[in-house]
Scaffold this motif. Structure first.
Motif, short mmCIF file in Angstrom:
data_model
loop_
_atom_site.label_atom_id
_atom_site.label_comp_id
_atom_site.label_asym_id
_atom_site.label_seq_id
_atom_site.Cartn_x
_atom_site.Cartn_y
_atom_site.Cartn_z
N THR A 1 16.06 33.48 43.26
CA THR A 1 16.46 32.07 43.35
C THR A 1 17.54 31.73 42.33
OG1 THR A 1 14.37 31.30 44.27
CG2 THR A 1 15.67 29.70 43.03
N ARG A 2 17.37 32.14 41.07
CA ARG A 2 18.28 31.68 40.01
C ARG A 2 19.73 32.11 40.27
NH1 ARG A 2 17.79 33.48 34.94
NH2 ARG A 2 16.57 35.32 35.53
N SER A 3 19.91 33.28 40.88
CA SER A 3 21.28 33.76 41.15
C SER A 3 21.66 33.59 42.62
CB SER A 3 21.39 35.24 40.76
OG SER A 3 20.41 36.01 41.43
N ILE A 4 20.81 32.89 43.39
CA ILE A 4 21.00 32.74 44.85
C ILE A 4 21.33 34.12 45.43
CG2 ILE A 4 22.00 31.31 46.68
CD1 ILE A 4 23.02 29.39 44.59
N PHE A 5 20.39 35.04 45.25
CA PHE A 5 20.60 36.47 45.45
C PHE A 5 21.70 36.92 44.48
CE2 PHE A 5 17.89 35.77 49.00
CZ PHE A 5 17.24 36.97 49.17
N TRP A 6 22.94 37.12 44.95
CA TRP A 6 24.05 37.42 44.04
C TRP A 6 25.25 36.54 44.33
CZ3 TRP A 6 20.76 40.94 46.05
CH2 TRP A 6 20.99 41.37 47.36
N GLU A 7 25.03 35.47 45.06
CA GLU A 7 26.13 34.56 45.41
C GLU A 7 26.65 33.79 44.19
OE1 GLU A 7 27.59 35.10 48.18
OE2 GLU A 7 26.96 33.53 49.56
N LEU A 8 25.79 33.53 43.21
CA LEU A 8 26.21 32.70 42.09
C LEU A 8 27.27 33.37 41.23
CD1 LEU A 8 25.62 29.87 41.06
CD2 LEU A 8 23.94 30.82 39.49
N GLN A 9 27.34 34.71 41.26
CA GLN A 9 28.34 35.40 40.45
C GLN A 9 29.76 35.09 40.92
OE1 GLN A 9 27.82 39.66 40.62
NE2 GLN A 9 27.93 39.74 42.86
N ASP A 10 29.91 34.71 42.20
CA ASP A 10 31.23 34.32 42.71
C ASP A 10 31.58 32.88 42.36
OD1 ASP A 10 31.65 36.80 43.86
OD2 ASP A 10 30.75 36.23 45.77
N ILE A 11 30.56 32.08 42.04
CA ILE A 11 30.77 30.66 41.72
C ILE A 11 30.87 30.46 40.21
CG2 ILE A 11 29.80 28.33 41.92
CD1 ILE A 11 28.36 29.34 44.47
N ILE A 12 29.96 31.10 39.46
CA ILE A 12 29.99 31.07 37.99
C ILE A 12 30.08 32.52 37.52
CG2 ILE A 12 28.87 30.25 35.88
CD1 ILE A 12 27.30 28.28 37.55
N PRO A 13 31.28 33.06 37.37
CA PRO A 13 31.45 34.50 37.08
C PRO A 13 30.73 34.96 35.81
CG PRO A 13 33.54 33.50 37.71
CD PRO A 13 32.58 32.38 37.53
N PHE A 14 30.57 34.05 34.84
CA PHE A 14 29.94 34.41 33.57
C PHE A 14 28.47 33.95 33.53
CE2 PHE A 14 32.55 30.59 33.44
CZ PHE A 14 31.60 29.61 33.17
N GLY A 15 27.91 33.66 34.69
CA GLY A 15 26.56 33.09 34.75
C GLY A 15 25.47 33.98 34.20
N ASN A 16 25.68 35.31 34.24
CA ASN A 16 24.67 36.23 33.73
C ASN A 16 24.92 36.62 32.28
OD1 ASN A 16 22.25 37.80 34.31
ND2 ASN A 16 23.55 39.62 34.15
N ASN A 17 25.96 36.05 31.67
CA ASN A 17 26.23 36.31 30.27
C ASN A 17 25.08 35.76 29.41
OD1 ASN A 17 27.37 35.32 27.50
ND2 ASN A 17 28.84 36.84 28.23
N PRO A 18 24.58 36.54 28.44
CA PRO A 18 23.43 36.08 27.65
C PRO A 18 23.63 34.73 26.99
CG PRO A 18 23.87 38.40 27.23
CD PRO A 18 24.99 37.91 28.07
#
Length: 516
Positions: free
Chosen positions: A332-349
Motif C-alpha cells: 500500500t505505502r508504495s502503491i506497489f512500485w508506482e510511487l517511485q515514478d511520482i516521488i522518485p526519492f520516496g524510499n530515501n531514509p
C-alpha cells in the motif's frame, strides 16, 4: 517569527519558480512538488475524516439502522428514473475520480446518477463466520474492523482504498487466492437494487444465476447495496520465507510448485528482470521469534518491494515474521512500485522518517489533479495491467510481457479458478490453477506503442484462455471482448431483467473502442 519568514520566503520562491516554468510543466515533469506539498496533506485529512466517521458509526451502532433507509432512497431514485421515461442509462453517482481504477469514466456526465452512500460494516456473524458489509467499505476499513475481533477475510486485495463493491463488480486477488480463489469466490450472498427498483438477495442457492453473473459485470445488472463475505480466524503474524531464484524456467517451476501447496497460506512472486525473481511463501502463526519480527507497515520502513530486492541482491534466503495486517497491506505505502515514478526519492531514509507517515497519496486525488497532459502522458507511456492466465502458460506469458512491455518489477500471484457459471471460468470442466501477472510502470520496450502493444497482449491472453482485469485500459473490439469472456449467462439475465434500457453493456462501459 524568523521561522515564519523562512517559510514565507520559501513559498514565494516556489511560486515564482512555478510561474517561470508554467503550472502544467511543473505538474508533468515535477509532479512530486505538487504531490508532496498538497496531495499528501490532503490525503491525511481524508483518512482522518473517514476514520473518525467509521469510529462514530461503530460507537453509535447506527449502520444497521440506517442501511434500510438508505436502500429505500436508492429504490426511490430508480423508480423516479422510470417515471421520467427511462431516457438515459443509470450509473452510480460516485464521482469517477474517487475510484481506484486509473480509467476516467466519462459516462458519468451523460448517465442518470443514482446516489449510493453505503460505506459501513453492517454485521459480524461469528456463528456463520460471515461479515455483511455495504459496497463502499474499503479493505483498510474492513481489516481494521475485523482484526481486533480476531477475524479477517480469506482474500484481502492489496490497496487500502479498494472497496468491496469494486472487488465484486470488477475483481480482486491476493496471495492467498491459490487456496480461496478470487475475491468473488469468498462471497456468499449479494443484495442488489434492480432496474425495476426491486431489492433482491442472491446466493448459490437463491437466485443463483444472478449470483454468478454479478462478478465482472461492472454494475450493469443492478446496484449492489450489500454483500456477505466469509470470515476466517485471524492470527498475529505471517511467517514469510524469501527465496531468490534465477533462470526463467526455474522461476516458473518453483512458483508453480509452491502455488500447489495448500500448506502455504500465501504465495507471491516479484520478478526484477526476465530471469531474476524472489518467490515468497507465508504461513499464518501466533508465535514469532522476536528478533525476526519486521513491522514492514511502519511509515519509516523501506518499501516492501525494495526490501524484498535485498534478498535477490545478496543472493540469500530469509525468514521474517510480519504482523498480519502489515502483511495484508504490504504494497500500500508504495502503491506497489508506482510511487517511485511520482516521488522518485520516496524510499530515501530521510524522506521516510520525516514524511513517510503521510504516504501514500490517495489514488483518487492523483486522478482528480492529473490534468489532461498527464493523463495523455500516462496513457501513451505507462501501463497498469493485470492479466490472468493459466499457470501452465506462465513461462510463455512472461516472455510475451518482456517482449511487448519490458516493465519490471512484475507481480506474480497464483489463484484457483473454479468452474462456476459466469463471465470468468476455466476452459474445461474442472477447477484450474491460474496466475495474475501484474505490470505497473513505464515500458522499456523500444517498440512499445500503447494501443498496438496492448492489443497484441490482449490477443495473446485470449489465445491461452486468459482474462484481462477490467479496471485497466482495454482495447478489444466487442467480438474480441466476448471471445475472452463468457457472456451467455450475462446476456440472458440482461434480457430477463430488462437491463438493456437501464444499464450499458459492460463492454460499452469499460472498453476504449466503445467510449467517447
Amino acid at each position: 517569527m524568523s521561522a515564519l519568514w523562512s517559510v514565507g520566503a520559501g513559498l514565494l520562491l516556489l511560486l515564482l519558480w512555478v510561474r517561470h516554468r508554467g503550472l502544467e510543466a511543473v505538474l508533468v515533469h515535477h509532479r512530486w512538488v505538487f504531490v508532496c506539498l498538497f496531495l499528501l496533506p490532503l490525503s491525511i485529512l481524508f483518512d482522518i475524516y473517514y476514520q473518525l466517521r467509521a469510529w462514530a458509526v461503530w460507537r453509535l451502532h447506527s449502520a444497521p439502522r440506517q442501511h434500510a433507509q438508505r436502500v429505500r432512497h436508492i429504490q426511490e431514485q430508480v423508480r423516479e428514473w422510470k417515471k421520467e421515461g427511462s431516457k438515459r442509462y443509470m450509473c452510480t453517482g460516485r464521482p469517477g475520480w474517487l475510484t481506484v481504477s486509473l480509467r476516467v469514466g466519462k459516462y458519468k456526465k451523460t448517465h442518470k446518477n443514482i446516489m449510493i452512500n453505503l460505506m459501513d460494516v453492517l454485521e459480524v456473524d461469528r456463528e456463520r463466520q460471515v461479515v455483511r458489509v455495504e459496497p463502499l467499505v474499503s479493505m483498510g476499513q474492513l481489516t481494521a474492523y475485523l482484526n481486533p475481533m480476531g477475524w479477517t477475510i480469506p482474500v484481502v486485495p492489496e490497496l487500502d482504498d479498494l472497496t468491496v463493491g469494486g472487488l465484486i463488480m470488477g475483481t480482486g486477488i491476493e496471495s492467498s487466492s491459490h487456496i480461496y480463489g478470487l475475491f468473488q469466490h469468498t462471497c456468499v450472498a449479494y443484495e442488489l437494487v434492480l432496474a425495476d427498483g426491486s431489492l433482491v438477495r442472491c446466493s448459490p442457492t437463491e437466485n443463483s444465476d444472478l449470483f454468478y453473473a454479478v462478478p465482472w459485470s461492472c454494475g450493469t445488472l443492478g446496484f449492489l447495496v450489500a454483500a456477505e463475505i466469509k470470515m476466517i480466524p485471524a492470527k498475529k503474524y505471517v511467517k514469510i520465507h524469501y527465496k531468490p531464484v534465477r533462470g526463467l524456467q526455474k522461476i516458473c517451476e518453483k512458483f508453480t510448485e509452491e502455488s500447489k501447496k495448500k500448506e502455504n497460506s500465501f504465495v507471491e512472486g516479484l520478478m526484477y528482470s526476465l530471469d531474476e525473481a524472489v518467490i515468497m511463501t507465508g504461513v499464518l502463526t501466533d508465535e514469532a521469534e522476536q528478533s525476526k519480527i519486521n513491522r514492514i507497515g511502519n511509515y519509516y520502513k523501506p518499501w516492501f518491494f525494495k526490501h524484498v530486492e535485498k534478498y535477490l541482491k545478496a543472493d540469500r534466503t530469509g525468514v521474517e515474521y510480519i504482523p498480519s495486517r502489515h502483511y495484508y497491506h504490504r504494497h500500500t505505502r508504495s502503491i506497489f512500485w508506482e510511487l517511485q515514478d511520482i516521488i522518485p526519492f520516496g524510499n530515501n531514509p530521510v524522506f521516510r522518517y520525516l514524511f513517510g507517515w503521510m504516504v501514500p497519496p490517495k489514488i483518487s486525488l492523483l486522478k482528480l489533479t492529473q490534468g489532461e497532459a498527464i493523463r495523455k502522458l500516462y496513457e501513451q507511456h505507462h501501463v497498469v495491467q493485470d492479466m490472468l492466465v493459466p499457470m501452465k502458460s506462465l513461462e510463455k506469458s512472461i516472455q510475451t510481457f518482456h517482449v511487448d512491455l519490458n516493465v519490471y518489477p512484475i507481480w506474480l500471484c497464483p489463484f484457483i479458478l473454479p468452474n462456476n457459471p459466469g463471465m470468468v471460468h476455466p476452459k474445461g470442466n474442472e477447477t484450474e490453477l491460474y496466475v495474475d501477472i501484474g505490470a505497473y510502470g513505464e515500458p522499456k520496450s523500444k517498440q512499445f506503442e500503447a494501443r498496438a502493444s496492448m492489443r497484441q497482449m490482449e490477443k495473446f491472453v485470449r489465445s491461452v484462455h486468459g482474462f484481462q482485469m477490467l479496471y485497466a485500459d482495454c482495447y478489444m473490439t466487442r467480438e474480441e471482448f466476448w471471445d475472452m469472456f463468457d457472456g451467455s449467462l450475462y446476456h440472458k439475465l440482461r434480457e430477463e431483467m430488462n437491463c438493456k434500457d437501464a444499464f450499458p453493456e459492460v463492454y460499452d462501459k469499460i472498453c476504449k473502442a466503445a467510449r467517447h
